[in-house]
Scaffold this motif. Structure first.
Motif, short mmCIF file in Angstrom:
data_model
loop_
_atom_site.label_atom_id
_atom_site.label_comp_id
_atom_site.label_asym_id
_atom_site.label_seq_id
_atom_site.Cartn_x
_atom_site.Cartn_y
_atom_site.Cartn_z
N ILE A 127 0.83 -1.20 0.00
CA ILE A 127 0.00 0.00 0.00
C ILE A 127 0.86 1.25 0.00
O ILE A 127 1.96 1.27 0.57
N ASP A 128 0.38 2.30 -0.68
CA ASP A 128 0.98 3.61 -0.56
C ASP A 128 -0.16 4.62 -0.43
O ASP A 128 -1.33 4.25 -0.49
N ALA A 129 0.18 5.88 -0.25
CA ALA A 129 -0.85 6.90 0.02
C ALA A 129 -1.82 7.03 -1.14
O ALA A 129 -3.03 7.17 -0.94
N THR A 130 -1.33 6.95 -2.37
CA THR A 130 -2.21 7.10 -3.53
C THR A 130 -3.20 5.94 -3.62
O THR A 130 -4.39 6.15 -3.86
N LYS A 131 -2.72 4.72 -3.43
CA LYS A 131 -3.58 3.54 -3.51
C LYS A 131 -4.65 3.57 -2.41
O LYS A 131 -5.82 3.27 -2.66
N LEU A 132 -4.25 3.91 -1.19
CA LEU A 132 -5.21 3.95 -0.09
C LEU A 132 -6.21 5.08 -0.29
O LEU A 132 -7.41 4.91 -0.03
N SER A 133 -5.75 6.22 -0.78
CA SER A 133 -6.64 7.34 -1.04
C SER A 133 -7.69 6.97 -2.09
O SER A 133 -8.87 7.27 -1.93
N LEU A 134 -7.26 6.29 -3.13
CA LEU A 134 -8.19 5.86 -4.17
C LEU A 134 -9.19 4.84 -3.64
O LEU A 134 -10.37 4.88 -3.99
N PHE A 135 -8.72 3.92 -2.81
CA PHE A 135 -9.61 2.92 -2.23
C PHE A 135 -10.72 3.60 -1.43
O PHE A 135 -11.90 3.25 -1.55
N ILE A 136 -10.35 4.59 -0.63
CA ILE A 136 -11.35 5.29 0.20
C ILE A 136 -12.25 6.16 -0.67
O ILE A 136 -13.48 6.14 -0.54
N GLU A 137 -11.66 6.92 -1.57
CA GLU A 137 -12.44 7.86 -2.39
C GLU A 137 -13.45 7.15 -3.28
O GLU A 137 -14.61 7.57 -3.38
N THR A 138 -13.05 6.06 -3.90
CA THR A 138 -13.95 5.38 -4.83
C THR A 138 -15.07 4.64 -4.13
O THR A 138 -16.10 4.33 -4.74
N ASN A 139 -14.91 4.35 -2.86
CA ASN A 139 -15.92 3.60 -2.11
C ASN A 139 -16.63 4.46 -1.07
O ASN A 139 -17.39 3.94 -0.25
N ASN A 140 -16.40 5.76 -1.12
CA ASN A 140 -16.93 6.69 -0.12
C ASN A 140 -18.34 7.13 -0.48
O ASN A 140 -18.59 8.24 -0.94
N LEU A 141 -19.30 6.22 -0.28
CA LEU A 141 -20.70 6.50 -0.60
C LEU A 141 -21.47 6.88 0.65
O LEU A 141 -21.43 6.17 1.65
N HIS A 142 -22.20 7.98 0.57
CA HIS A 142 -23.00 8.47 1.69
C HIS A 142 -24.48 8.36 1.35
O HIS A 142 -24.85 7.84 0.29
N LEU A 143 -25.34 8.84 2.25
CA LEU A 143 -26.76 8.83 1.96
C LEU A 143 -27.04 9.57 0.66
O LEU A 143 -27.91 9.18 -0.11
N VAL A 144 -26.30 10.64 0.42
CA VAL A 144 -26.32 11.33 -0.87
C VAL A 144 -24.87 11.45 -1.34
O VAL A 144 -24.03 12.01 -0.64
N THR A 145 -24.59 10.90 -2.50
CA THR A 145 -23.24 10.91 -3.05
C THR A 145 -23.21 11.74 -4.32
O THR A 145 -24.03 11.55 -5.22
N GLU A 146 -22.27 12.67 -4.40
CA GLU A 146 -22.15 13.47 -5.62
C GLU A 146 -21.45 12.65 -6.70
O GLU A 146 -20.41 12.05 -6.46
N TYR A 147 -22.03 12.64 -7.88
CA TYR A 147 -21.46 11.89 -8.99
C TYR A 147 -20.24 12.61 -9.57
O TYR A 147 -20.27 13.81 -9.83
N ASN A 148 -19.16 11.86 -9.75
CA ASN A 148 -18.01 12.33 -10.52
C ASN A 148 -17.27 11.10 -11.04
O ASN A 148 -17.69 9.97 -10.80
N ASP A 149 -16.18 11.31 -11.75
CA ASP A 149 -15.47 10.20 -12.36
C ASP A 149 -14.93 9.21 -11.34
O ASP A 149 -14.73 8.04 -11.65
N VAL A 150 -14.67 9.68 -10.13
CA VAL A 150 -14.11 8.82 -9.10
C VAL A 150 -15.20 8.05 -8.36
O VAL A 150 -15.15 6.83 -8.24
#
Length: 273
Positions: A127-150
């Motif tokens: 793991i590195d910071a970029t990989k972990l950041s992507l893992f969190i960002e791409t799976n960070n779904l809330h009750l309302v999630t804003e759509y974007n490429d990530v």
């Protein structure tokens, strides 16, 4: 109706099936700009861990047997980068056993679809910071999630098959109050419908609006979509009201689907957008 792969909408909305290096760089850049003094919460027993997860829309927990491994410092660096995510950390053997962790792992728990995603030992080692950041960002779904490429990746992989999109301009004066009401409506359909915000002020999002055969003059609007069979319906609205959103969703769930891309209509070829 033409057969379509499951959850094809958000696959189509991605530029590619994987995140490009440019998108990865954008995620890292946005994370670097975050501020605050948030800290990871130490979870010392199983009840504390369960309560922590239950109280958060998105919780990321590092389960570590060894606090000296590089992944620990990388994990801690993420805490400041994601202010809308709750971070916990545990070395307690009972907590690790409860979540079936035998080595070191990082888990992401999200309330919206009661889903658990994880990075196991083999991933943690590299793991590195970029990989972990992507893992969190791409799976960070809330009750309302804003759509974007990530976030589209996480939306695409959600187990919830019905998605509701609110398409409106975030720069509008009505946006803040509309979002609040939309969030209140989302609580009524937790686990049943995934609530998504599409900013119509973003040029790239014009393809989303066009998919539902809407134009800017008809916005704000709601679009509800069944990802398995491509059935959908739209509702232009003058304002976001909880009752209006609820009735629209209830009608769709009960089968009152007005626009279903019928075979009699000429359909736009399904290509990458």
């Amino acid at each position: 109706m033409e057969a379509a792969p499951s959850r094809c909408l958000f696959l189509l909305l991605l530029f590619t099936c994987e995140l490009s290096p440019e998108v990865a760089a954008e995620v890292q850049e946005s994370s670097d700009g975050a501020g605050g003094s948030q800290e990871a919460v130490w979870l010392t027993d199983v009840p504390a861990a369960m309560e922590f997860i239950a109280a958060a829309e998105v919780a990321v927990i590092g389960f570590f047997q060894d606090l000296e491994i590089p992944a620990v410092s990388i994990f801690r660096s993420m805490v400041q980068d994601f202010q809308d995510v709750s971070f916990g950390i545990s070395t307690d053997s009972e907590v690790l056993a409860h979540y079936n962790v035998t080595g070191n792992a990082i888990f992401l728990f999200r309330l919206v679809d009661n889903k658990q995603l994880d990075l196991k030992n083999e991933d943690i080692e590299n793991i590195d910071a970029t990989k972990l950041s992507l893992f969190i960002e791409t799976n960070n779904l809330h009750l309302v999630t804003e759509y974007n490429d990530v976030t589209a990746v996480g939306l695409f992989n959600s187990m919830i098959e019905i998605h509701l999109l609110l398409m409106m301009n975030k720069a509008s004066l009505e946006y803040e109050e509309s979002l609040h009401r939309y969030q209140e409506a989302a609580k009524l359909f937790q686990g049943k419908i995934l609530f998504i915000l599409v900013d119509s002020g973003v040029k790239k999002n014009e393809r989303v609006i066009a998919f539902f055969k809407l134009n800017v003059s008809q916005l704000p609007a709601l679009a509800i979509y069944h990802t398995v069979d491509d059935e959908w319906d739209t509702l232009p609205i003058t304002e976001v009201a909880v009752e209006r959103v609820q009735n629209f969703c209830d009608g769709f769930l009960k089968g009152k689907r007005l626009k279903q891309n019928p075979e009699s209509e000429e359909k736009t070829p399904k290509v990458e957008l």
